[in-house]
Design an enzyme around this catalytic site. Structure first.
Site, PDB file in Angstrom:
ATOM      1  N   LEU A 156      -6.233  -6.244   7.567  1.00 36.10           N
ATOM      2  CA  LEU A 156      -5.801  -5.008   6.626  1.00 36.10           C
ATOM      3  C   LEU A 156      -6.628  -4.910   5.575  1.00 36.10           C
ATOM      4  O   LEU A 156      -6.843  -4.015   4.801  1.00 36.10           O
ATOM      5  CB  LEU A 156      -4.256  -5.345   6.422  1.00 36.10           C
ATOM      6  CG  LEU A 156      -3.410  -4.987   7.604  1.00 36.10           C
ATOM      7  CD1 LEU A 156      -1.947  -5.497   7.461  1.00 36.10           C
ATOM      8  CD2 LEU A 156      -3.275  -3.700   8.275  1.00 36.10           C
ATOM      9  N   GLY A 157      -6.922  -6.062   5.121  1.00 35.44           N
ATOM     10  CA  GLY A 157      -7.649  -6.176   3.664  1.00 35.44           C
ATOM     11  C   GLY A 157      -7.771  -7.460   3.038  1.00 35.44           C
ATOM     12  O   GLY A 157      -7.567  -8.533   3.797  1.00 35.44           O
ATOM     13  N   GLY A 166      -7.518 -10.186  -0.504  1.00 37.27           N
ATOM     14  CA  GLY A 166      -6.746 -10.224  -1.617  1.00 37.27           C
ATOM     15  C   GLY A 166      -7.588 -11.333  -2.459  1.00 37.27           C
ATOM     16  O   GLY A 166      -8.556 -11.947  -2.046  1.00 37.27           O
ATOM     17  N   GLY A 167      -7.114 -11.650  -3.557  1.00 43.86           N
ATOM     18  CA  GLY A 167      -7.873 -12.523  -4.595  1.00 43.86           C
ATOM     19  C   GLY A 167      -7.987 -13.986  -3.671  1.00 43.86           C
ATOM     20  O   GLY A 167      -8.927 -14.733  -3.959  1.00 43.86           O
ATOM     21  N   MET A 168      -6.777 -14.343  -2.957  1.00 43.00           N
ATOM     22  CA  MET A 168      -6.886 -15.589  -2.454  1.00 43.00           C
ATOM     23  C   MET A 168      -7.108 -15.825  -0.831  1.00 43.00           C
ATOM     24  O   MET A 168      -7.297 -16.716  -0.556  1.00 43.00           O
ATOM     25  CB  MET A 168      -5.286 -16.398  -2.584  1.00 43.00           C
ATOM     26  CG  MET A 168      -5.204 -16.582  -4.079  1.00 43.00           C
ATOM     27  SD  MET A 168      -3.671 -17.442  -4.411  1.00 43.00           S
ATOM     28  CE  MET A 168      -3.823 -19.118  -3.345  1.00 43.00           C
ATOM     29  N   VAL A 195      -5.880 -10.720   4.708  1.00 43.94           N
ATOM     30  CA  VAL A 195      -4.784 -10.131   5.334  1.00 43.94           C
ATOM     31  C   VAL A 195      -4.615  -9.488   6.685  1.00 43.94           C
ATOM     32  O   VAL A 195      -5.515  -8.516   6.823  1.00 43.94           O
ATOM     33  CB  VAL A 195      -3.733  -9.379   4.368  1.00 43.94           C
ATOM     34  CG1 VAL A 195      -2.433  -8.779   5.058  1.00 43.94           C
ATOM     35  CG2 VAL A 195      -3.663  -9.978   2.869  1.00 43.94           C
ATOM     36  N   LYS A 240      -0.979 -13.476   5.481  1.00 42.42           N
ATOM     37  CA  LYS A 240      -2.202 -13.931   4.512  1.00 42.42           C
ATOM     38  C   LYS A 240      -2.754 -15.312   4.965  1.00 42.42           C
ATOM     39  O   LYS A 240      -1.811 -16.310   4.919  1.00 42.42           O
ATOM     40  CB  LYS A 240      -1.590 -13.598   3.102  1.00 42.42           C
ATOM     41  CG  LYS A 240      -2.730 -13.918   2.038  1.00 42.42           C
ATOM     42  CD  LYS A 240      -1.889 -13.884   0.691  1.00 42.42           C
ATOM     43  CE  LYS A 240      -3.036 -13.992  -0.311  1.00 42.42           C
ATOM     44  NZ  LYS A 240      -2.180 -13.683  -1.701  1.00 42.42           N
ATOM     45  N   ASP A 247      -0.633 -11.705 -12.494  1.00 37.87           N
ATOM     46  CA  ASP A 247      -1.769 -10.639 -11.913  1.00 37.87           C
ATOM     47  C   ASP A 247      -1.121  -9.514 -11.453  1.00 37.87           C
ATOM     48  O   ASP A 247      -1.600  -8.941 -10.572  1.00 37.87           O
ATOM     49  CB  ASP A 247      -2.407 -11.485 -10.864  1.00 37.87           C
ATOM     50  CG  ASP A 247      -3.823 -10.910 -10.593  1.00 37.87           C
ATOM     51  OD1 ASP A 247      -4.275 -10.835  -9.465  1.00 37.87           O
ATOM     52  OD2 ASP A 247      -4.466 -10.404 -11.549  1.00 37.87           O
TER      53      ASP A 247
END
Length: 999
Positions: free
Chosen positions: A86-87, A89-91, A94, A109, A202
């Site tokens: 899906l994409g 993130g910062g960590m 996903v 995630k 954040d």
């Protein structure tokens, strides 16, 4: 016979599945297909960049599977089957996964590889994130289901959300109110986190999801920490040269030694200084995000990190753009939320949200209060002040900024032209003037509400009720314009009727009705929530009108999920009423009745009369017509009528009751009472200038159905002409429904002996439709045109047109159309084509009960085609069988149908030379027609023509002249001068007179 309910009738289109629907097959989940990999992401964290090559082992395995798929070995993360990425993130990355255990799609995630260098640290961080989110059970926060570790991979399983993040959502121009409303939802999620001691640290648009139904959810609590007992935050990223960070870098999360530090562009001063982040820090980030989203630019310098940090620490907030539609009070709220000192900001997110939602109408209330206080000093001074007070009512056009204004209108035009370039202007010509009128009427009513309050003519309570009503209407208008800008091809059919069906504004100035409503909650915050939910229900009603059923139901379910708000029972009753309407529109009859029950009994218990009236009325319609339980509906009709007598002042609501009551009467075998009810509804709407509405159209259409069933042909034609004229005003020619109305009028004209008039109308309509009409509309109009051609004597052209339609749309070309083709072929002398059609029609006749009206109509065309082809003998047996099936019935429709079968039998037997039997059949038909039909009905002329022919065959010239002269008189009263049956009757009359003269 199709009867329209009081509410909008079920739509023609079917709501397509959304991109986020479960994409599993019938078996167990497997690796996603190539299509899944190629599609742009539309679910959780959609639109973010994917991981860099080699960023983690799961990503490598997924990439390998995409290139070299082996579907027998699905990729797994723990117990979760991976569907697609899906994409990022910062960590971490996903993935969309499927959970066999819980039988649902979820988002998982996975921590980035560099963060997993220290398993202990990685697991601790993800556990902290999962624990923080698991403590938050809130509609505006993404829920966490599980956390785990497998093969050096640490992951969190969370709720799968369809939609896009706010950053992507905002790439499409949005009205400022819609943006603010989205952020208010996100703010409620943050507030819920703060209440359990969680700080996000954040917050930014990329960490907020907008679902397909408009629900906002905060996610990515990857930096979240319990606010109590935590030490100093470390600023581990050393930036010595501001040029190293571009504007895009400043909007990205920064990481050093496995620790995500935040996003500079949204970070609070305390975070920039490396101090502990608090709930006030989230408040700062929230205001930065909302400022940037509302004004299209960040509030602080972005050319370098040093410039950004200096502006943030000094509180140098950029002023809003000139001519921004966003009210000044919003900027003041944001400015306070971005103060450098945490203590100078709002005390909580709740307080910030309350200030953001502060009703700008408060100044109108203050004006009125001053007017009232000045009044005690004397009439003269009061009059002077009142003049000034009225001037302080600003023009309400500003309140439609972003909802209906030139820019939004252009967005609608662009969207429709992109969707349907050839037809958009035709649609716009119908709907745009209607929206213009609605918006202008709203503004004038809003201005008048302010003036009436400022001048002391209306109390504060009445002012609140009026403006609350108008706010709901504005929400409906906003939702309608949104629907126009996002419409798909399937929903183009619904737009004209939907726009015309916007909730009426006049109810917002009906003082008696407004003052009779149940008072809102005393608690100010709860009162505001109830109002917002009512605006949401107004939006759901628009989704019902445009056949976006799922979106409407999700909005309603969101209201019902707010237990505190629906403890205010009027809201609960209204929500169930809306839910029932959506199920009714979708054809889910049982679910609709269940929801109507909830609405009805809740409303009865608290005295919410309008809801009780409408719920009972619509429920009665469902029982009587779709559910085929007319006896139960009739038994409940006195109670339904009692509820609705209480709302007689509401023209639309009471007319809807009369419409539904007519259906209950008709289905219960009381056509005269049905007609009385519908005529009363028609007169009521016409008296109050409400006939030119979808409700008025339904009243006219149902009345026309009843007139046609009663064989009142002339009245039917006049009413159908009115329906066509009315539908043209708010539908345009594109819709299949509009084409159906044109076809209904054409058939009525043909029944009056005016096929050439029908042909001329249909040729013009069809030619226009070929440029702008929908596929279904063209199908309906083309076949009606072919029928008119056939009845006008152009049988060859009609047969060719029918054949073209049949080849293009074989599945839609039903038995009734084959019966037309059979007659056209017989008239054209094309016996092979006639026999082909005859075979289909005969099979259809075998499938239907002879008492079925469809069977009777098919049989009459079948017999007529055989008579034209000179093979009458084939029609006698099926005609006799069908007539025998109707014998003994005292139902008017059955009696008239049996008489028409006797007419067809008599005509066949005249050709076969069976004159005695023919005469018996014809006299039986005539006796019924004279009792049951109006005196100028063409069926009377037809049977008299056949009796005249029998008399001629028997050499009874005087009797023949009498019968044929009477037939001619009926024909000439309604038919065209060259109508073929009239021409034939005259020819036979001339022959009879010649025979008499020879004698």
């Amino acid at each position: 016979m199709t009867l329209e309910p009081g509410s909008t009738p079920p739509g023609i289109g079917v709501t397509p599945r959304s991109a986020g629907d479960d994409d599993r097959g019938a078996g167990s989940p497997t690796e996603p297909s190539g299509k899944d990999w190629d599609e742009p992401p539309t679910a959780l964290m959609a639109g973010r960049p994917g991981p860099a090559e080699g960023s983690d082992s799961v990503a490598k395995r997924l990439l390998k599977r995409a290139l070299f798929p082996r579907r027998s070995q699905p990729v797994m993360i723990g117990r979760f089957n991976v569907l697609r990425q899906l994409g990022q993130g910062g960590m971490g990355v996903v993935y969309a996964c499927y959970d066999d255990k819980l039988d649902r799609k979820i988002a998982v995630k996975v921590l980035h590889a560099e963060i997993v260098r220290s398993q202990k640290n990685a697991e601790a961080r993800l556990l902290r994130e999962a624990q923080a989110m698991a403590r938050l059970s809130h509609a505006n926060i993404v829920a966490v289901h599980d956390v785990g570790q497998t093969e050096s991979t640490v992951y969190v399983a969370m709720e799968f959300v369809d939609g896009s993040d706010l950053d992507a959502w905002l790439k499409t121009p949005r009205p400022w109110r819609a943006i603010a409303a989205a952020f208010v939802q996100a703010g409620r999620g943050l507030a819920a986190a703060h209440r359990v001691g969680i700080v996000h640290r954040d917050f930014k648009p990329q960490n907020v999801m907008m679902t397909e139904d408009g629900t906002v959810k905060v996610l990515d609590f990857g930096l979240a920490r319990a606010s109590e007992g935590e030490g100093r935050d470390e600023w581990l990223t050393s930036v010595t040269d501001g040029s190293e960070l571009s504007s895009s870098h400043l909007r990205s999360s920064l990481t050093r030694t496995g620790t995500v530090l935040g996003t500079p562009a949204y970070m609070s001063p305390e975070q920039h200084r490396g101090e502990v982040a608090t709930t006030a820090s989230d408040q700062f980030s929230f205001c930065v995000s909302l400022y940037q989203s509302l004004y299209g630019a960040p509030p602080f310098a972005m050319h370098s990190y040093e410039a950004l940090r200096a502006d943030v620490l000094r509180g140098n907030v950029a002023p809003p753009p000139v001519r921004s539609p966003v009210p000044s009070y919003v900027f003041k709220v944001l400015q306070r939320g971005m103060r450098p000192e945490p203590s100078a900001r709002f005390r909580s997110m709740e307080e910030l949200l309350a200030a953001l939602e502060r009703d700008p109408r408060a100044k109108y209330r203050r004006v009125a209060a001053l007017v009232a206080s000045v009044a005690i000093t004397g009439a003269a001074s009061a009059a002077v002040f009142q003049a000034g007070a009225v001037e302080q009512c600003p023009d309400a056009h500003a309140e439609l900024a972003g909802i209906w204004e030139p820019a939004r209108a252009e967005s609608v035009r662009a969207a429709l032209r992109a969707l349907d370039p050839g037809h958009a202007d035709e649609i716009l010509a119908v709907i745009e003037p209607q929206i213009d009128r609605y918006a202008e009427a709203w503004v004038q009513m809003r201005n008048e509400a302010c003036r009436a309050h400022a001048e002391g003519r209306h109390s504060m309570q009445l002012f609140d009720l009026r403006t609350g009503c108008l706010d709901q209407r504005r929400a409906a208008l906003d939702a309608m314009v949104d629907a126009l800008t996002t419409a798909d091809a399937a929903r183009l059919e619904h737009l004209g009727r939907a726009v015309a069906g916007l909730p009426r504004l006049s109810g917002c100035e009906d003082v008696e009705a407004l003052m009779s409503v149940i008072p809102p909650p005393d608690d100010a915050e709860l009162k505001a929530r109830v109002q917002r939910h009512r605006e949401g229900l107004a939006r759901a009603e628009v989704h019902e009108q445009v056949a976006e059923i799922q979106r409407g139901l999700e909005l309603v379910d969101g209201v019902l999920a707010d237990g505190e708000a629906v403890a205010y029972e009027p809201l609960r009753a209204e929500a169930y009423l809306r839910k029932a309407g959506l199920h009714m529109q979708d054809g889910e009859w049982s679910a609709a009745v269940a929801a109507f029950d909830q609405a009805l009994w809740t409303a009865v218990g608290i005295g919410h009369v309008p809801v009780a009236a409408q719920a009972s009325s619509r429920r009665g319609y469902l029982l009587a017509y779709p559910l085929r339980q007319p006896a139960q509906a009739a038994a409940e009709l006195p109670l339904i009528a009692a509820f609705n007598r209480r709302v007689q002042g509401d023209v639309d609501l009471y007319a809807e009751f009369l419409l539904n009551a007519g259906t209950i009467h008709l289905q219960g075998g009381e056509p005269e009472q049905a007609r009385e009810s519908w005529e009363e509804a028609r007169a009521l709407l016409e008296q109050h200038d409400r006939l030119e509405t979808p409700l008025g159209l339904n009243v006219l259409r149902n009345t026309a159905v009843l007139l046609a069933d009663a064989d009142l042909t002339e009245e039917t034609a006049a009413l159908r002409r009115r329906i066509v004229e009315l539908s043209e005003k708010f539908m345009g020619p594109r819709q299949a429904e509009r084409a159906m109305y044109e076809g209904m009028l054409a058939f009525a004209l043909i029944d009056l002996g005016r096929p050439k008039e029908a042909l001329e109308r249909m040729r013009g309509f069809h030619a226009h439709l070929s440029r702008v009409g929908s596929k279904q509309a063209r199908f309906v109009a083309t076949l009606t045109l072919a029928h008119a051609e056939m009845m006008s004597g152009a049988a060859g052209a009609a047969l060719r047109r029918m054949d073209e339609v049949r080849r293009a749309e074989p599945e839609q070309f039903g038995a009734n159309y084959w019966s037309w083709a059979m007659l056209a072929a017989a008239m054209d002398g094309d016996l092979p084509a006639m026999r082909e059609a005859q075979s289909v029609v005969r099979d259809a006749l075998d499938e239907h009960d002879p008492r079925d009206r469809r069977h009777q109509l098919l049989l009459r065309f079948y017999a007529r085609a055989l008579r034209v082809a000179g093979v009458e003998a084939e029609s006698v047996a099926p005609l006799e069988s069908a007539r025998a099936a109707l014998a003994g019935s005292d139902d008017r429709a059955d009696v008239v149908a049996a008489a028409r079968l006797s007419l067809a039998l008599g005509q066949a037997r005249v050709r076969l030379g069976e004159l005695d039997a023919a005469e018996r059949d014809l006299h039986a038909a005539l006796a019924t027609f004279e009792r049951s039909l109006p005196p100028r009905h063409l069926d009377l002329a037809e049977v008299m023509t056949a009796l005249g022919e029998v008399a001629l065959e028997r050499r009874r010239s005087a009797a023949a002249i009498e019968w044929l002269a009477r037939a001619e008189a009926i024909y000439t009263s309604t038919a065209e001068p060259d109508h073929a049956p009239l021409v034939r009757a005259r020819a036979l009359l001339d022959r009879a007179r010649d025979d008499a003269a020879e004698r």
